[in-house]
Design a protein around this motif. Structure first.
Motif, mmCIF file in Angstrom:
data_model
loop_
_atom_site.group_PDB
_atom_site.id
_atom_site.type_symbol
_atom_site.label_atom_id
_atom_site.label_comp_id
_atom_site.label_asym_id
_atom_site.label_seq_id
_atom_site.Cartn_x
_atom_site.Cartn_y
_atom_site.Cartn_z
ATOM 1 N N PRO A 301 0.778 -1.314 0.074
ATOM 2 C CA PRO A 301 -0.003 0.140 0.116
ATOM 3 C C PRO A 301 0.779 1.305 -0.016
ATOM 4 C CG PRO A 301 -0.315 -1.126 2.115
ATOM 5 C CD PRO A 301 0.376 -2.120 1.109
ATOM 6 N N SER A 302 1.891 1.371 0.705
ATOM 7 C CA SER A 302 2.716 2.620 0.794
ATOM 8 C C SER A 302 3.486 2.835 -0.454
ATOM 9 C CB SER A 302 3.794 2.562 1.942
ATOM 10 O OG SER A 302 3.109 2.520 3.069
ATOM 11 N N SER A 303 4.192 1.782 -1.032
ATOM 12 C CA SER A 303 4.605 2.091 -2.309
ATOM 13 C C SER A 303 3.806 2.546 -3.503
ATOM 14 C CB SER A 303 5.388 0.853 -2.879
ATOM 15 O OG SER A 303 5.904 0.833 -3.990
ATOM 16 N N ASN A 304 2.348 1.676 -3.375
ATOM 17 C CA ASN A 304 1.316 2.107 -4.544
ATOM 18 C C ASN A 304 1.180 3.725 -4.124
ATOM 19 O OD1 ASN A 304 -0.126 -1.186 -4.179
ATOM 20 N ND2 ASN A 304 1.505 -0.438 -5.549
ATOM 21 N N ALA A 305 0.920 4.130 -3.112
ATOM 22 C CA ALA A 305 0.773 5.559 -2.782
ATOM 23 C C ALA A 305 1.622 6.550 -3.096
ATOM 24 C CB ALA A 305 0.293 5.684 -1.267
ATOM 25 N N ARG A 306 2.938 5.964 -2.551
ATOM 26 C CA ARG A 306 4.173 7.034 -2.975
ATOM 27 C C ARG A 306 4.240 7.296 -4.679
ATOM 28 N NH1 ARG A 306 8.895 8.522 -4.631
ATOM 29 N NH2 ARG A 306 10.921 8.193 -3.310
#
Ligand SMILES: [Zn+2]
Length: 460
Positions: A301-306
């Motif tokens: 989730p964090s990488s997809n948001a970043r």
């Protein structure tokens, strides 16, 4: 030097802790005990440990703590620890194009330094098993997979090393520069050699190997097909990036005349022995194919948001029975590098689908433990606190100022700030104690990583 397992007759007893076992029934104890024998879990239950146990080398009072299975990381690129904070405002393809030239200058010493930084962040955030997808192998850079395996071994993390690869450079319609890719036959030979040299399939293994061509836009169709054949011949798993961005979907349609999931199917890449990172852009037919074949997903989730990639349809995946675990992804697109915080990020991001129960607190914990274990094919050994499973456990302190007023200890872990780790056991060994690595000097890791980042930056 490798961390040795504890003596087989040595017991560690943890009592008075809240326990979330994440077993099939989600059994929890408000005040329970766990007994570790050697590198396995001997017993778990309500109240104090049985009286009269022999060989108890250590007793831990878990008052004010939550005990969970160790977290399982299903997608990462350890080498990126020394290229963090770059290309801060870019989507995936622009970010990759910005970083490929730097990555193409890495060597074994830099990979070892970066690996220890990434592994330290994982351990310090509750992770006990991790996979690392390494796919950049510059000519003459030394033994990069060996460097990462050595680096991890010293810290005591349970490890799946992924022999990654890229063979589709610009001249073949791919995204990476031609000097950053390898020859197809050399990749296959190196992949087979890596399995022969390092893969340990025995129960309780601390080191497994899987094959991992990087992505549809950096790998030839021939390499996809032959990697799948090789992995099945050798009995190892398969991993790649899939359906990460709208641009990747467009690339696949233009080059192959179909979307990513249909392309993976056409190359033999759907099955119980396969898991893919991201899977953000999936339609109902794609999801049904993953569910039918048991193909796993590493949700990041964090990488997809970043990278502004989008939101994966995790609630739909779970409803369809797709195996889903969590991933930090490489730390060049998730500078935190912590897995524990991904529990919270997965829950919050999936609720942006517009449903308050899209992912519950306990589903988030399950994704990060049993979900990941299943994705890595190790659900019989890790991922839950049950007798006979490996002694991989996280003891979170939830009575401090940040957590003491949160009603439910599992909510304190998932919804609150990431709690301090009083102890993290991998294979029965306490590899983190009171928030610090106990196997190596973490300040030395920090200094070495900073020096490695400067060295790599100076190479241009
Ligand atoms: Zn990735």
């Amino acid at each position: 030097m490798a961390v040795q397992p504890p003596a087989a007759d040595r017991r560690t007893v943890i009592e008075n802790a809240a326990i979330a076992t994440v077993d099939a029934r989600d059994t929890e104890y408000a005040r329970g005990h766990v007994v570790l024998l050697g590198n396995t879990i001997e017993s778990v239950g309500d109240g104090p440990a049985p009286a009269g146990l022999d060989g108890v080398a250590r007793r831990i009072d878990g008052e004010g703590h939550l005990l969970t299975p160790g977290l399982v990381n299903t997608h990462h690129h350890f080498y990126q620890w020394i290229t963090r904070g770059l290309a801060q405002d870019a989507i995936l393809f622009d970010w990759l194009v910005a970083l490929y030239p730097t990555w193409a200058r890495i060597d074994a010493d830099l990979v070892r330094a970066a690996t220890q930084g990434s592994a330290a962040a994982l351990l310090k955030s509750g992770c006990t098993t991790a996979s690392d997808h390494h796919y950049v192998f510059p000519r003459g850079a030394g033994d990069l997979l060996g460097a990462s395996i050595d680096g991890v071994r010293e810290l005591g993390l349970r490890f799946t090393a992924l022999r990654g690869s890229m063979d589709r450079g610009r001249k073949d319609g791919g995204l990476p520069p031609d000097h950053a890719v390898e020859d197809t036959d050399e990749i296959l030979a190196a992949s087979e050699a890596a399995v022969d040299r390092w893969h340990d399939p025995s129960p309780g293994s601390m080191l497994q190997v899987a094959l991992a061509p990087c992505s549809p836009f950096s790998v030839s169709t021939e390499l996809m097909r032959q990697s799948a054949e090789l992995a099945r011949r050798k009995g190892v798993r398969l991993h790649t990036h899939g359906s990460e961005t709208a641009e990747e979907e467009e690339f696949c349609k233009q080059l192959f005349g179909m979307g990513p999931t249909d392309y993976f199917e056409s190359t033999g890449w759907l099955g119980e022995d396969v898991w893919m990172a991201h899977c953000v852009h999936m339609n109902d037919s794609d999801l049904a194919k993953f569910a039918e074949t048991g193909t796993g997903v590493a949700h990041c989730p964090s990488s997809n948001a970043r990278l502004a990639a989008g939101i994966a349809r995790v609630p739909a995946m779970l409803a369809a029975g797709v195996p889903v675990g969590l991933g930090v992804d490489g730390t060049a697109s998730n500078e935190s590098g912590e897995l524990g915080t991904e529990l919270r990020n997965a829950l919050l991001i999936n609720r942006l689908h517009g449903r308050p129960d899209a992912l519950t607190v306990r589903q988030a914990l399950r994704l990060g433990t049993m979900g990941g274990a299943r994705v890595l094919g190790r659900q019989a050994e890790i991922g839950s606190i049950e007798p006979g499973k490996l002694a991989d456990l996280a003891l979170w302190k939830v009575d401090g100022v940040l957590h003491s007023s949160i009603a439910d200890p599992v909510a304190a872990l998932v919804l609150g700030a990431l709690p301090p780790l009083t102890a993290l056991f991998v294979n029965g060994n306490p590899v983190v104690e009171h928030g610090r690595l106990s196997t190596v000097d973490e300040d030395r890791i920090a200094r070495t990583a900073a020096r490695a980042a400067r060295t790599l930056a100076a190479r241009g």
